[in-house]
Design a protein around this motif. Structure first.
Motif, mmCIF file in Angstrom:
data_model
loop_
_atom_site.group_PDB
_atom_site.id
_atom_site.type_symbol
_atom_site.label_atom_id
_atom_site.label_comp_id
_atom_site.label_asym_id
_atom_site.label_seq_id
_atom_site.Cartn_x
_atom_site.Cartn_y
_atom_site.Cartn_z
ATOM 1 N N THR A 232 58.073 39.819 9.135
ATOM 2 C CA THR A 232 58.296 38.823 8.945
ATOM 3 C C THR A 232 57.150 39.160 8.148
ATOM 4 N N ASP A 233 56.147 39.986 8.412
ATOM 5 C CA ASP A 233 55.522 40.204 7.274
ATOM 6 C C ASP A 233 55.930 40.599 5.828
ATOM 7 N N PHE A 234 56.568 41.332 5.285
ATOM 8 C CA PHE A 234 58.163 41.222 4.015
ATOM 9 C C PHE A 234 57.427 39.637 3.180
ATOM 10 N N GLU A 235 58.421 39.072 4.758
ATOM 11 C CA GLU A 235 58.874 37.525 3.779
ATOM 12 C C GLU A 235 57.566 36.788 3.534
ATOM 13 N N THR A 236 56.430 37.051 4.295
ATOM 14 C CA THR A 236 55.207 35.774 4.000
ATOM 15 C C THR A 236 54.792 37.364 2.648
ATOM 16 N N SER A 237 55.053 38.195 2.570
ATOM 17 C CA SER A 237 54.169 39.022 1.420
ATOM 18 C C SER A 237 55.005 37.680 0.200
ATOM 19 N N LEU A 238 56.025 38.052 0.039
ATOM 20 C CA LEU A 238 57.099 37.463 -0.686
ATOM 21 C C LEU A 238 57.246 36.077 -1.582
ATOM 22 N N GLN A 239 57.074 35.192 -0.114
ATOM 23 C CA GLN A 239 56.862 34.280 -0.072
ATOM 24 C C GLN A 239 54.978 33.991 -1.428
ATOM 25 N N VAL A 240 54.582 33.900 -0.541
ATOM 26 C CA VAL A 240 53.074 34.478 -1.145
ATOM 27 C C VAL A 240 53.345 34.331 -2.461
ATOM 28 N N LEU A 241 53.518 35.499 -3.214
ATOM 29 C CA LEU A 241 53.922 36.464 -4.604
ATOM 30 C C LEU A 241 54.567 35.192 -5.318
ATOM 31 N N ARG A 242 55.607 34.847 -4.933
ATOM 32 C CA ARG A 242 56.356 33.883 -5.879
ATOM 33 C C ARG A 242 56.138 32.680 -5.636
ATOM 34 N N GLY A 243 55.053 32.209 -4.642
ATOM 35 C CA GLY A 243 54.655 30.468 -4.426
ATOM 36 C C GLY A 243 55.600 29.949 -3.337
ATOM 37 N N PHE A 244 55.464 28.732 -2.713
ATOM 38 C CA PHE A 244 55.166 28.850 -1.481
ATOM 39 C C PHE A 244 56.423 27.311 -1.518
ATOM 40 N N ASP A 245 56.663 26.724 -2.550
ATOM 41 C CA ASP A 245 57.875 26.019 -2.906
ATOM 42 C C ASP A 245 58.994 26.702 -3.488
ATOM 43 N N THR A 246 59.306 27.933 -3.184
ATOM 44 C CA THR A 246 59.796 28.718 -4.234
ATOM 45 C C THR A 246 60.616 29.389 -2.987
ATOM 46 N N ASP A 247 61.899 29.267 -3.288
ATOM 47 C CA ASP A 247 63.631 29.938 -2.103
ATOM 48 C C ASP A 247 63.186 31.055 -2.901
ATOM 49 N N ILE A 248 63.010 31.832 -1.802
ATOM 50 C CA ILE A 248 62.902 33.340 -1.760
ATOM 51 C C ILE A 248 64.386 34.463 -0.998
ATOM 52 N N SER A 249 64.664 33.581 -0.625
ATOM 53 C CA SER A 249 66.357 33.840 0.082
ATOM 54 C C SER A 249 67.318 35.296 -0.927
ATOM 55 N N SER A 250 67.013 34.446 -1.658
ATOM 56 C CA SER A 250 68.483 35.499 -2.314
ATOM 57 C C SER A 250 67.510 36.581 -3.129
ATOM 58 N N GLU A 251 66.128 36.524 -3.181
ATOM 59 C CA GLU A 251 65.606 37.740 -3.511
ATOM 60 C C GLU A 251 65.515 38.849 -1.588
ATOM 61 N N VAL A 252 65.325 38.466 -0.995
ATOM 62 C CA VAL A 252 64.684 38.874 0.415
ATOM 63 C C VAL A 252 65.378 39.716 0.503
#
Length: 484
Positions: A232-252
Motif C-alpha cells: 500500500t505504501d509502495f503504490e502511494t509513494s509511486l503515485q505521489v512521485l508520478r502525479g495523481f492523474d497518472t496511471d501507474i499500473s504498468s510501472e507497479v
C-alpha cells in the motif's frame, strides 16, 4: 500525456488520452511520450525530492573541499606538521569507508530516508568538533565523524534518486547529485577566501541541519517499500512521485515482478553465488568504475590544488582554486544536460581521455621546470594551471557522476545492499590512498605524480570500452535483466 480512468468498457478500465499530462506506458514507451514542458510539470514531485536529497551531496562536497583553503591557517593555528594535516585530510576517507560498509545494510533495514537522517547526525557533530578544536585530536575526531556520514550519503543518495526517477530522466536526476557535490566544493573554496577556518566549519553544519527536517516532506523509495512488502505504501509513494492523474499500473507491475523475481532467486545472496554472471559482472563494473574514479587523482587535486598552484608559481593560488571549483560546476551542468542525450558510456569515453591529457600536461610542466630557465617558469605555471583545468573539466564531464549513476542502475535488488556497500567502500579506500599519498608523492616528484594519474585515466578508457554497457533509456528492471 496520461491516461484517465473515467471510461469503462466491458467492466474494465479503458484509459483515455488527454492533453497536458504525461504517461509512461509499459517500460519502453515512456521516453517517447510528452514534451519536455509536460514532463517537468508532471514530475515536479520527483524534482522536489531530488533537491532535498541533494543537500547530502552539498555536504559531501563541502567535506571534500574543506582541507584545501584551510591548510595554511590550520597548520599555523594548531602548530601541525604537513604529515599531521595530511592525516586530517585523509581521515574523512577512513570514516567514509566505515560508513560505506554500513550503508547498504542500513538502507535495506531502515530505508533510504532513515539512512540519510542517521548520516546527517555525525556530519553535524563532526563539524562542531572541528570548529572547537584546540589540537589535532578534535580535528581527527571531527573528520572521522564527517567521513562516516558522507560514506553513507555517497551510496544512499544516488540509489534513492535512481529508484524514484522515471526511466527517461533518471540519468539527469542522478547527475544532479554530482552537480550539487561540485556546488558544495565551490562554496567551500569561495567562502575559504573570506571566512576563518572555524567559522567555515560552522557553516559546514548547515546542509545536513536542513536535510533532516526536509526528509519528512518527501516519500520513501517505492522500490524499497515493495521489497519490504509494504504494498500500500509502495503504490502511494509511486503515485505521489508520478502525479495523481497518472496511471501507474504498468510501472507497479514491473516493480512487483522484479522484486518477486529477486526474492525467488534468493532473498540473501551468499558470497559463493557472486560468481554468477548476473552478479559478478555488474559488481565488477560498479567496483571498477568507482575505484578508477578516485585513482585518477582527482581528490589529490581537489584537496590540495592551492598547494599545487603555489608550487607551479601561480601567485593567487586560493583565487585560482575557487575559479577551478566554479568551472567544475559549469561543466557539470553541461554534463548533466547531456546525460540523457549522449548516454553514460559516451561521456565516460570523452571524460577519461580528457583527464589523461590534462594530467600529461601538468606532468610535462613540472618536469620541464627543472630544466628551463627561470624566466620561463611563469609560462610553465600557466601550462600546469591549464592542465589541471583540463583534468577537472574531464572529470566533471563524466567520471565524476557517471560511475555513481551506473552503480545505482546495474546492481540487482537482492545484491544492491552488499554490492553497493562494497563498491562504495572501494571508492573511499581508493580516495584515502590518493588523499594520504598526494602530498608525499608531490614531495617525491610532482611530474611523476601526474604521470601516474594519467596512466590510470588511460586504463579507464580501456575498462569502459571492454565492459561498461549503455544504460540510457532503460528501466532498472531491464538493465538488471540484461546481465542474466
Amino acid at each position: 500525456m496520461s491516461f484517465r480512468d473515467d471510461a469503462v468498457e466491458d467492466g474494465a478500465r479503458k484509459p483515455l488520452l488527454h492533453k497536458g499530462s504525461w504517461y509512461r506506458k509499459g517500460s519502453r514507451q515512456g521516453s517517447m511520450l510528452g514534451s519536455t514542458a509536460q514532463l517537468v510539470r508532471d514530475s515536479i514531485s520527483v524534482y522536489l525530492c531530488v533537491l532535498i536529497a541533494a543537500l547530502g551531496p552539498i555536504q559531501f562536497g563541502f567535506t571534500c573541499g574543506y582541507s584545501n583553503p584551510t591548510q595554511d591557517e590550520i597548520i599555523h593555528d594548531l602548530k601541525l606538521t604537513i604529515s599531521e594535516f595530511s592525516m586530517f585530510g585523509s581521515l574523512a576517507n577512513v570514516g567514509a569507508m566505515v560508513g560505506a560498509i554500513a550503508s547498504g545494510q542500513m538502507s535495506d533495514y531502515i530505508g533510504r530516508k532513515g539512512s540519510l537522517t542517521i548520516a546527517s547526525i555525525p556530519n553535524i557533530l563532526g563539524w562542531a568538533a572541528i570548529s572547537f578544536a584546540r589540537d589535532a585530536s578534535f580535528l581527527y575526531m571531527g573528520r572521522l565523524l564527517e567521513g562516516f556520514g558522507v560514506g553513507i550519503i555517497s551510496y544512499v543518495v544516488p540509489v534513492y534518486i535512481a529508484e524514484i526517477a522515471p526511466q527517461n530522466i533518471r540519468g539527469l536526476l542522478v547527475a544532479i547529485a554530482q552537480l550539487f557535490l561540485t556546488v558544495g566544493i565551490m562554496l567551500v573554496y569561495l567562502l575559504g577566501l573570506f571566512v576563518p577556518w572555524r567559522v567555515l566549519a560552522v557553516i559546514g553544519m548547515i546542509p545536513c541541519t536542513v536535510l533532516i527536517p526536509g526528509l519528512f516532506f518527501i516519500p520513501e523509495s517505492p522500490r524499497w517499500l515493495a521489497k519490504m512488502g509494504k504494498n500500500t505504501d509502495f503504490e502511494t509513494s509511486l503515485q505521489v512521485l508520478r502525479g495523481f492523474d497518472t496511471d501507474i499500473s504498468s510501472e507497479v507491475n514491473d516493480i512487483k515482478k522484479s522484486v518477486a523475481s529477486a526474492s525467488k532467486s534468493s532473498s540473501t545472496v551468499r558470497f559463493s553465488e557472486l560468481k554468477k554472471r548476473r552478479y559478478s559482472l555488474p559488481l565488477m563494473i560498479g567496483i571498477g568504475l568507482l575505484t578508477l574514479q578516485q585513482l585518477s587523482g582527482i581528490n589529490g587535486v581537489l584537496f590540495y590544488s592551492s598547494k599545487i598552484f603555489a608550487s607551479a608559481g601561480v601567485s593567487s593560488s586560493k583565487a585560482a582554486t575557487f575559479a577551478l571549483g566554479a568551472i567544475q560546476v559549469i561543466v557539470t551542468v553541461i554534463a548533466t544536460t547531456l546525460m540523457e542525450r549522449a548516454g553514460r558510456r559516451l561521456l565516460l569515453l570523452i571524460s577519461a581521455p580528457t583527464m589523461a591529457a590534462g594530467s600529461i600536461l601538468v606532468s610535462a610542466a613540472f618536469f620541464l621546470k627543472d630544466f628551463c630557465p627561470e624566466h620561463l617558469h611563469h609560462y610553465l605555471g600557466v601550462m600546469s594551471m591549464v592542465g589541471i583545468l583540463i583534468l577537472v573539466i574531464g572529470f566533471a564531464l563524466g567520471l565524476g557522476g557517471v560511475p555513481w549513476i551506473i552503480m545505482s542502475e546495474i546492481l540487482p535488488v537482492n545484491v544492491k545492499s552488499l554490492g553497493g556497500s562494497v563498491a562504495t567502500l572501494s571508492n573511499w579506500l581508493a580516495a584515502w590512498i590518493v588523499t594520504m599519498t598526494a602530498n608525499l608523492l608531490m614531495d617525491w616528484s610532482k611530474g611523476g605524480t601526474f604521470a601516474l594519474y594519467a596512466l590510470v585515466s588511460v586504463f579507464t578508457v580501456v575498462f569502459v570500452k571492454l565492459w561498461v554497457p549503455e544504460t540510457k533509456g532503460k528501466t532498472l528492471e531491464e538493465i538488471q535483466a540484461s546481465f542474466r
